[in-house]
Design a protein around this motif. Sequence first.
Motif, PDB file in Angstrom:
ATOM      1  N   UNK A 111       0.861  -1.178   0.000  1.00  0.00           N
ATOM      2  CA  UNK A 111       0.000   0.000   0.000  1.00  0.00           C
ATOM      3  C   UNK A 111       0.901   1.232   0.000  1.00  0.00           C
ATOM      4  N   UNK A 112       0.537   2.223  -0.792  1.00  0.00           N
ATOM      5  CA  UNK A 112       1.235   3.510  -0.791  1.00  0.00           C
ATOM      6  C   UNK A 112       0.246   4.596  -0.382  1.00  0.00           C
ATOM      7  N   UNK A 113       0.604   5.354   0.640  1.00  0.00           N
ATOM      8  CA  UNK A 113      -0.148   6.540   1.039  1.00  0.00           C
ATOM      9  C   UNK A 113       0.644   7.747   0.555  1.00  0.00           C
ATOM     10  N   UNK A 114       0.010   8.625  -0.207  1.00  0.00           N
ATOM     11  CA  UNK A 114       0.717   9.748  -0.825  1.00  0.00           C
ATOM     12  C   UNK A 114       0.036  11.064  -0.504  1.00  0.00           C
ATOM     13  N   UNK A 115       0.797  11.995   0.080  1.00  0.00           N
ATOM     14  CA  UNK A 115       0.275  13.332   0.336  1.00  0.00           C
ATOM     15  C   UNK A 115       0.246  14.137  -0.952  1.00  0.00           C
ATOM     16  N   UNK A 116      -0.859  14.836  -1.199  1.00  0.00           N
ATOM     17  CA  UNK A 116      -0.946  15.682  -2.383  1.00  0.00           C
ATOM     18  C   UNK A 116      -1.979  16.771  -2.145  1.00  0.00           C
ATOM     19  N   UNK A 117      -1.883  17.821  -2.908  1.00  0.00           N
ATOM     20  CA  UNK A 117      -2.869  18.893  -2.822  1.00  0.00           C
ATOM     21  C   UNK A 117      -4.150  18.449  -3.509  1.00  0.00           C
ATOM     22  N   UNK A 118      -5.311  18.901  -3.014  1.00  0.00           N
ATOM     23  CA  UNK A 118      -6.563  18.457  -3.623  1.00  0.00           C
ATOM     24  C   UNK A 118      -6.623  18.699  -5.124  1.00  0.00           C
ATOM     25  N   UNK A 119      -6.133  19.866  -5.571  1.00  0.00           N
ATOM     26  CA  UNK A 119      -6.249  20.157  -6.994  1.00  0.00           C
ATOM     27  C   UNK A 119      -5.217  19.409  -7.825  1.00  0.00           C
ATOM     28  N   UNK A 120      -4.289  18.658  -7.142  1.00  0.00           N
ATOM     29  CA  UNK A 120      -3.300  17.870  -7.883  1.00  0.00           C
ATOM     30  C   UNK A 120      -3.541  16.379  -7.725  1.00  0.00           C
ATOM     31  N   UNK A 136      -3.521   5.453  -1.650  1.00  0.00           N
ATOM     32  CA  UNK A 136      -4.423   6.370  -0.953  1.00  0.00           C
ATOM     33  C   UNK A 136      -3.837   7.772  -1.019  1.00  0.00           C
ATOM     34  N   UNK A 137      -4.543   8.688  -1.673  1.00  0.00           N
ATOM     35  CA  UNK A 137      -4.123  10.098  -1.723  1.00  0.00           C
ATOM     36  C   UNK A 137      -4.695  10.806  -0.502  1.00  0.00           C
ATOM     37  N   UNK A 138      -3.809  11.441   0.267  1.00  0.00           N
ATOM     38  CA  UNK A 138      -4.239  12.107   1.497  1.00  0.00           C
ATOM     39  C   UNK A 138      -3.761  13.559   1.492  1.00  0.00           C
ATOM     40  N   UNK A 139      -4.281  14.327   2.411  1.00  0.00           N
ATOM     41  CA  UNK A 139      -3.933  15.747   2.494  1.00  0.00           C
ATOM     42  C   UNK A 139      -2.527  15.932   3.064  1.00  0.00           C
TER      43      UNK A 139
END
Length: 583
Positions: free
Chosen positions: A509-518, A542-545
């Motif tokens: 599993x990869x959890x990745x922080x990213x901006x909502x618009x990206x 999982x894309x997270x804030x």
Amino acid sequence: MVNRTGRPGADEERPRERDGASPPGEAWICSVLATWEGDPSPAHRYVDGEGRVRELSRARLLDEVRDRARRLTACGTGPGSRVALLADDPGRFVPAFLGALWAGMIPVPLPPPPVLGRRDAWSEGLAAALPAARPDLVVAEEPALALIPGTPARHLSYESLEDVPPGTDVPRPAAYRPERTAYLQFSSGSTGRPRAVVATAGSVTANGLAIMRHGLAADPARDHGVSWLPLHHDMGLVGFVLAPLTVGVPVTLIATRLFVRDPGVWMRTLSDVRGTITGAPNFAYALATRRTNADRLARLDLSAAHTLLCGGEPVSPRTLRDFADAHRVAGLDPAALRPCYGLAESTLAVSLAPRGAAFRPDRVSWPRLRDHDRAEPGGDDEESVEIVGCGRPFPGHEARVVTESGLPGADREVGEIWVRGPSVCAGYVDGTRDRPTPVAEDGWLRTGDRGYLVDGVIHPAGRLKDVLVVQGRNIDPQRVEWAAEAVDGVRPGGAVAFTRPGTDTEEVVVVAECRPHRSGDIDGAVRETVSRRLGLGLGDVVAVAPGTVAKTTSGKPRRQEMRRRYLLGHLPPVTTDPPRNGP
């Protein structure tokens, strides 16, 4: 107060010279400070959280250290007493910490409340640390006092400490005795709860001299250190307070919360004071590169800097190259970037890449590394990865790699890194016993780090407990995270990889922080990049804030904690935007 260590007090004689060599005690922190009476040479510059600067000469620092020793003694603490100090404003923390050392007390540096978020995690960590440390006195900034979990210890603000009527007698400086407990240092806790490491006078002195003399060839007349690193962490405390004091190198200490608010203060200060030595974990170099621009670079002069240490977590060659390329116009010599390796159980540093030589990552075959634990040279294709060498162990120190067979491995065989030498600390304390549990067996410290040696040079390659085991293959999660961070929209240092139970085998599993618009199509892009670079399929992305990934005090991801949160469903995904069409 009772000396909990059961050891003699602070007034013992220093060891005599042997064979014409200066005794190690002459470099003991308190011994050095005692020679600074009336010395006008610069010692420390403190930059607080509001950017205010206070400069201290050596003589003035000595005065403040003795003053804090007297006031701490007046609080009812004495040799062997434990004093927990929340490390926020360096101008308050450092004199108090050194004052406790001077008086023969055992200071315990602890983290202050975080500037942004994660307050619950901080409270939980402090609630675990205080029973392990069992302090007799807790000192913190006034606003933090109300947030400290209840303990039997007396709580006191730094402001109140500075108003305590000092005792009439100036305590004699704690004498050098190698086995004396100097302070307790909590490890980072990247794979579990932090543990309190017993740093002795001998290990602190040995490591400080190894860093400053052998690693940096530091010169007090020419060098000036600059650091924003947290002072409750070994890299900040030992690297930029205790080690420089062993040889008298002046240092500018910036409040960490100022750096959090304004990361540019790091390079600006290095430029302004013509700093020669600084350092930080990998993530900070990525942040500095991301937060700079041509106008800011044009105002910097980094030509005086000969050493920018990079350690505390696996070193990314891409991060260092990007930083070097971005700051070359500011006069930075790329050879100044020096990867290093260490851990709290060895006080701080074990090795440091040589000065004056540009770092050259070791490019190895990914399939051989992944499937056979062999770091064999690879080509410039997708089937190879880069691993950074961190130099040879300091003189008087040793390192070896022990494979799964339990035997020392040959060059390029991957196994657990073991180290031995005078910098290795005495053990751990957990609050239930007075005597520490040893960290070493037969002198060898098992670091828990994977890696390999090439001609004696240490190449760290991740943590043993974090290794991803998928279909019988051992996979370093750092490689997966770096591949994920190469995806446009994923924040540098914002990816974490771990496993979850699958139908037939563990799944990654990869959890990745990213901006909502990206965040649009982050899932597919991460899957494709990891598959192409590492030949690995992912079970979930999982894309997270931003700010979601739990990290240690040195910026390393807490993978097991993130795995726990994921399995409990405590990682709400960031709201994703649909992929945009067109360029």
